[in-house]
Design an enzyme around this catalytic site. Structure first.
Site, mmCIF file in Angstrom:
data_model
loop_
_atom_site.group_PDB
_atom_site.id
_atom_site.type_symbol
_atom_site.label_atom_id
_atom_site.label_comp_id
_atom_site.label_asym_id
_atom_site.label_seq_id
_atom_site.Cartn_x
_atom_site.Cartn_y
_atom_site.Cartn_z
ATOM 1 N N SER A 41 -23.967 37.858 66.684
ATOM 2 C CA SER A 41 -22.993 36.820 66.983
ATOM 3 C C SER A 41 -22.684 36.814 68.483
ATOM 4 O O SER A 41 -23.578 36.642 69.297
ATOM 5 C CB SER A 41 -21.744 37.027 66.115
ATOM 6 O OG SER A 41 -20.905 35.913 66.133
ATOM 7 N N GLU B 80 -24.777 31.187 57.065
ATOM 8 C CA GLU B 80 -23.869 31.632 58.137
ATOM 9 C C GLU B 80 -22.472 31.032 57.960
ATOM 10 O O GLU B 80 -21.449 31.705 58.077
ATOM 11 C CB GLU B 80 -24.421 31.205 59.500
ATOM 12 C CG GLU B 80 -25.778 31.766 59.871
ATOM 13 C CD GLU B 80 -25.713 33.092 60.584
ATOM 14 O OE1 GLU B 80 -24.618 33.653 60.717
ATOM 15 O OE2 GLU B 80 -26.787 33.571 61.004
ATOM 16 N N HIS C 256 -22.468 34.831 57.472
ATOM 17 C CA HIS C 256 -22.447 35.432 58.807
ATOM 18 C C HIS C 256 -21.994 36.885 58.717
ATOM 19 O O HIS C 256 -21.002 37.198 58.058
ATOM 20 C CB HIS C 256 -21.471 34.622 59.662
ATOM 21 C CG HIS C 256 -21.497 34.913 61.124
ATOM 22 N ND1 HIS C 256 -22.572 34.633 61.929
ATOM 23 C CD2 HIS C 256 -20.543 35.436 61.944
ATOM 24 C CE1 HIS C 256 -22.289 34.955 63.173
ATOM 25 N NE2 HIS C 256 -21.071 35.462 63.204
#
Length: 518
Positions: A183, A304, A398
């Site tokens: 990320s 995600e 995610h």
């Protein structure tokens, strides 16, 4: 006990692995050093105890909605520019491969002390694992007229230089350093790969769910100006340095409450500064030849967006909004109407929230990561993580892959996101792929070429699919409209006028406080 350039450190053996925690790589960034580039730490006499994690940088807590899924421990103290080392063989000469972990958290949260990031499995399997703390939020990524930009990224560079200069004493090979992050950590690594000051320090890199990118300076400046307005101070680093830390964190959380990957909004980010980041990192890596000799591995999770939408009930709100939510996604992604129509045709069974979520995921992650891989064929490997969490509605969201990469599915913090029953054989496969890449640059599948090979983990047997996202991503090639320019009548704080559709979606979502504060 191991010697570093600033003094000796004493670690602990834990299950046959030597662990050193809380080693300072830079001086505490407070007092006259607040909002300034990192400086070397003061040397110390004797052996410094490295048995516990060091202080974490100041950060607001996750909201209740997100805290049920994500852990973010806090260790108080000023000496927050520190790192941790797990090694199977402390002492010079072992020349083991090194993995440097840069955590995610939107550049506002997270730390190296999250239990999911425990480096014992990598050390057990012959890799020296280093995890790093760096400044966050306004202290790390505020944009001021009187201070250098990207202080948090400068911290990461200082840590990387420390690793390059010091890791031999811990058994690591300074010529085999792999930068790895997820990320915001992956976005940071993209910027470091493109930074002239970091050239020659990295052999390989792994970008998980984050592309190389630079934020618009005006977007970051708006965050600072809005904070300054609330605090009733000038928007300068000197003025912010006089503000109490807790008050600064509360104000940062209030100003950023409407920001999210789905609806956008002002946020902190890495900016082009003419120095550490001389140009957009994606352009530097795809067009400028930066990091040409660095092997890359990159990828994403299948769903995600579900970590962005499930907490607080945003998933259901988007489904109810229907066409309004699609219009908002078009505005967020600067996309023409052809894009959602194409997604509908490809996925006729999908609800509005899934269409919006996949559009935003593709716009933010898959399109730029495909572009990066296309520019570096033969030395880039691409994966997709597809195993769904056993918790309701999260899917392959995610950050879910992290417990598998680190092989830390046994810690409670991994189960907060994965639920019960995470398959150990999947962790063995993913952890093994990362090990192979860190060791010799080949994770065990076909490198990227015109056939677009993607290694799929968690969807039945692990396999390589060719072009699994090509149909969706092709929709973007001809249908994306340029971002709106800032009109002369822009608001006084410098923020550009949003489209009517995006303003409408923000109002009608009625984001609960739990989601806004994330």
């Amino acid at each position: 006990m191991v010697s570093t350039p600033y003094g000796a450190v004493r670690g602990r053996y834990e299950s046959g692995v030597a662990v050193f925690r809380g080693i300072p790589y830079a001086a505490p960034p407070y007092g006259p050093r607040r909002f300034r580039p990192p400086e070397p730490p003061e040397p110390w006499d004797g052996a410094r105890d490295a048995g516990a994690f060091g202080p974490t940088p100041p950060k607001p807590p996750y909201s209740e909605a997100f805290a049920q899924y994500l852990s973010d421990p806090v260790v108080p103290g000023d000496d927050c520019l520190n790192l941790n080392v797990w090694t199977p063989e402390p002492g010079p000469g072992a020349r083991l491969p090194v993995m440097v972990w840069v955590h995610g958290g939107a550049l506002t949260r997270g730390s190296s002390g999250v239990p999911v990031y425990d480096g014992r499995s990598f050390a057990r399997d012959g890799v020296v694992l280093v995890s790093v703390n760096y400044r966050l939020g306004v202290e790390g990524y505020g944009y001021f007229p009187d201070a250098p930009a990207n202080a948090g990224l400068r911290d990461q560079l200082a840590a990387l230089k420390w690793v390059h200069d010091s890791i031999d004493a811990f058994g690591g090979d300074p010529d085999r350093i792999t930068l790895c992050g997820q990320s915001a950590g992956a976005i940071s690594i993209g910027a470091l790969l493109a930074a002239p000051q970091a050239q020659g320090l990295v052999r390989r890199a792994v970008l998980q769910s984050g592309p190389p990118e630079a934020a618009e300076r005006d977007k970051v400046r708006r965050m600072v100006r809005r904070m300054a307005t609330r605090l009733k101070i000038p928007a300068t680093a000197a003025a912010f340095a006089e503000v109490d830390r807790e008050l600064l964190l509360r104000t940062q959380a209030e100003v950023g409450r409407l920001s999210s990957p789905v609806v956008g909004g002002p946020a902190f980010g890495i900016v082009v500064d003419g120095d550490l980041v001389p140009r957009d990192p994606m352009a530097a890596l795809t067009e400028g030849g930066a990091a040409a000799g660095v092997d890359l591995m990159t990828g994403w999770t299948r769903d995600e967006y579900r970590l962005w939408l499930v907490p607080g009930g945003l998933l259901e709100r988007l489904d109810r909004l229907g066409a309004v939510a699609l219009a908002g996604a078009m505005a967020r992604c600067h996309a023409g109407a052809e894009v959602p129509r194409g997604y509908r045709a490809l996925h006729p069974e999908a609800g509005t929230a899934e269409i919006v979520g996949q559009m935003v995921t593709d716009h933010l992650l898959r399109v730029p990561l495909h572009r990066l891989a296309d520019a570096r064929p033969g030395s880039t490997y691409v994966y997709e993580f597809a195993w769904p969490s056993s918790l309701p509605d999260l899917g392959a969201c995610h950050a879910l892959e992290l417990g598998f990469v680190f092989d830390t599915g046994d810690v409670p913090e991994s189960r907060k996101l994965a639920g019960e029953g995470a398959p150990q054989e999947l962790a063995d496969e993913m952890h093994g792929a990362w090990l192979r890449f860190v060791a010799d640059g080949d994770p065990g599948w076909q490198a990227w070429d015109d056939s677009h090979p993607v290694r799929v983990f968690g969807d039945g047997d692990t396999h390589t699919a060719h072009g699994p996202r090509d149909a969706e991503l092709a929709l973007w090639a001809a249908a994306v409209t340029p971002p709106e320019s800032t009109p002369a009548s822009a608001p006084a704080d410098g923020s550009p006028t949003r489209s009517t559709e995006l303003r409408s979606v923000v109002r009608r979502l009625r984001l609960p406080g739990a989601v806004r504060r994330h």
